[in-house]
Each structure stands twice: as C-alpha cells, then as structure tokens.
Design an enzyme around this catalytic site. Sequence first.
Site: not given
Ligand code: GLN
Length: 538
Positions: A19, A56, A193, A383, A509, A511
Amino acid sequence: MGSAKYIFVTGGVTSSLGKGIIAASLAKLLQSRGYSVTIQKLDPYINIDPGTLNPYEHGECFVTNDGAETDLDLGHYERFINRPTSQANNVTTGRIYQHVIDRERKGEYLGRTVQVIPHITDEIKRRIKILGSTGEFEIVITEIGGTVGDIEALPYIEAVRQLRWELDGDCCVIHLTLVPFLAATGELKTKPTQHSVKLLLESGIQPDILVCRAERPISEEIRKKLALFCNVRKEAVIEAQDAETIYAVPLLMSKQKLDQVVLSRLELPLKGEVDLEGWKDFLYKLRFPKHEVEIGLIGKYVELKDSYKSIAEAFIHAGAANECKVNIRWIHSEKLEVETAASHLQGLHGILVAPGFGERGFEGKLATVRYAREQGVPFFGICLGMQAAVIEFARNVVGLNGANSTEIDSKTPHPVIDMMADQKKITTMGGTMRLGANECVLSETSLAHAVYRRKEVSERHRHRYELNNAYLEQLESAGLKASGLNPQTGLVEIIEIPEHPWFMGVQFHPEYKSTVSNPHPLFVRFVAAAMEFAGKTH
Ligand code: GLN
C-alpha cells in the site's frame, strides 16, 4: 488554496501488498502534474510510535525532521515525493487513545461517557484533517495500515466511512487487493477481491478504485468481472503487476492511468501532462549501470533487511547517480571477530557499519572498523557505526585500553562515547533520544566539506550517546579529525581520518534524507570512493 481533497488507501485479502508504494507512486504522479500532495499513514497498533519496537518485528524506524519516530513507509513517501514528512504524517492507535484519555482526565468531556464512537473516531478524523487544514497541500493521501477485516482497523474504517459522508465529492477510496494466479487452472481468481470489497461494504464503504496486485496481466474479462461484482467502473480497475523495482511502480501506475481516474473522481483538472523525465533517467541508470561495486553492510539485524531500509535505498539512489550497481553484502556483526573478520570482509570495495543499539555484535563492528582502517578500504560509519570507529581508534591508535561506550560497558576506564548529562535524567524509553534535525557546521578543510560543498548542513539524529569531548584532544592529536560540530552544543557530529583514503563516521542518519531526486551526497561520494577502490584492486 481551497480545501484539500482526501484519498484513502485501504488494503484487502492479505498484508504486505505494498500500500505504501502504491500511495507514494500515486502521490508522485499527482505531484508531477503540479499538485501539492502529502501522504499520511495510520497504524492500528497500540504503541505510541514504532520507536520502541524491535526492528525484527517492524523493520526500520524512520525519523522525520521534527523528530518523530515513524513507520518505514514514511521513508518511501519522502524518497518518492522529495518532501519532508512530520509527526502529523504518522498516527497510531496508541497516540489516538493517549490523546483522548488525557482529555478525559482533564475533564474535557464534561462528564460524558467516552466511547470509540464518537470520541475515538472524532480524534482519528481530526488527525486526518490536520494536514489538509495547513493550506500547504491540495491533496492528502491517507494510508490505513493493516487489512480490512482486522479488529484493530475497525475505528479507522468507521472514521473513513464518516468522512466520506462529510467530505462528499472531496474524497475517494482506493482499495488495494490481491488477484491470485491459480497455477492448477491457469487462471487469475477474483473471489478474494469480491470478498474483501464485501467486507468494506459491510462497514459502509464503497471503494471507488480497485488496485489489483497480480502476477499476470489482468484480462479485459477479469476487469469486467471485478467491476461488475465490486460496483466500480471498469476504468477504475487498475492492474498492479509485480515490478522489478519499487521505483518502476509510478510508471506502471501512470500507464494504468491511476492518477487520471483519481483526479476525475475528485473532480479535479488533469492540469499538465505527467512529467517524469528525471525519474525515467534515474530508472535508466538503475537498469543499465556501467560499473559495479560490492559494499559490506555490517549490522546485527541483517536477517530482516527492512531494518536497514533507508540505507539500502540510499545506496540505490547513490548507485544510480554514479551509474554503478551497488551490491550489498549483508554481514552479521556477531559472526565477526578480529581473527576472522578478514575472511568475511575480503573483496569488499566499501564497508558500512550500521546504526544499532546494545552490546550484541559490537566487538564484530570494532573488528570491521579495524580491518577497514588498516586495509584502506573506504569506510562509512553511521551512528553506532561512528561510535564504533571512535572506540576502535581510541583503543588501537591512541592506546586507551578498554575504551568503550558506556552503553556497552558502563564500567569502562575510558568512556570515549558517553551519555550527556541531560540524557542521564531520563527514565522513560519512548521519544526520549536526541531526535530529528540538528545543524552541523563543517570544517572547511575536511572530506565532509568537500562532499557536501557547504559549510552548514542539517541532518537527522536518533541516539542517546555522544562522543565524549573530554577525549577529543587525545583523539585529534593521534589523527582523528572532528570535522562536523553541532554549533549549539559543541557535540561532534562527524569524524574522519584524513590519512585514510575515505574514512568517515557520522553521528546522524544521512540515509533518512536520501531521495530519488536528491541522492545523499555522503552516499554518492562513498559509492564513488568504493568505485575508485575497486578500480585499484582489480
Ligand atoms: N546506540 C547508540 C546510541 O544510542 C547508537 C544509536 C543508533 O545507531 N541509532 O547512541
């Protein structure tokens, strides 16, 4: 701008029909005709947000500029339409109930009995209309999580039914469904459907458009049959065949005229032609790459690749920008030890150590950093991956034995990564990390500056721990460079090793901000560095 129009997307028959991708593709098409569009996801679970969910179970937690921890579908929305989303774009049942119960405790319901209908449904409707009322968007697409018939989704479906009535012509309902192929008889089957539309009808909703996921083309005859049994116009039966990449779906939907059917139902003009030239160019580069590299992604959730969704997508964008196919070698950090790391990492042209939490697999991440640093393999730590790079450098270059993050070892003699004082006071889990967009000032003589080509950037964060500035001088004098600093707090956001061909760790991050139209420069240049390394090693 007049009032916004609303499009609701429901799902039937099974979950995981995509979706989010259909909603994002439709948004892309409407946007390319000149409409301002946003997409919202309603999630029927009781968690306030997915921030506390195990990857997960739920895949990646996506983070918006305003610091909301959200469903990974919001990542798709941003990657497709190249517009930031916000907290208002992701609403959960937990958030709805929390708001209603808070109001009840304040006495705002004036002694009335608080009920699912109207109080919960009113709050759902309010949240749906928030984005439309900003005046920023002409069209709001709302994706209802889950599958029609789920108990959890009932209040949402009821809210949609009421809104249909209230909004009249200003909304439409798209039902995404499955038309399975039965190999034994060699036919596509319409019955699931039909049943799922009946379920919607029982809740008082007649879908306007059916988007039918199918492995085979849907014949004219099947189309007619679906239209007849489900009370929709024949042109409103849209075929959605499996695509080789999610990025091909907007083109498939354009061919099927999904945007035109929607606009006609909403009584909106088609405006211009769909302009997807840039998108097609990206797809062409994706399909016909001139180069190929292999990049290792080291993390502890690699069994469920959705845990690293935005990173994998950022590599797709950066790969296309470099006309290079990026093959990801998914490596479980628990499998890596100093002695064996080389055997798992050999042949890689670039190494990315992924974000993460907790101790499991952490030594494997350190072994990976060491390998990349010593072998001169392009390295990118995100991170926790950046924190691992700092710890590895502290231990093996500076000589601080037992250096660690206090997250991993609270008794470490050298807490080179530590929690800031304001984080130490926090006792609750949800929404309490350093979250969302923060500014970062780049040092002008750094790799980071050469990559971004600007002095100030803004990137999104999600973490509790930070590089401990008490160790900064020692780290810097041994050759680690803090090349990006938070101008407000002085916290280190980027580290690099100038002596190494390409070694960078970022506390944020990147990404989350990579989109098809705007591939993230750090990923683009990291892939370029991997290509260069591949050229040298072959
Ligand atoms: N565990 C680490 C922290 O809390 C890095 C967190 C992460 O990689 N998003 O600073």
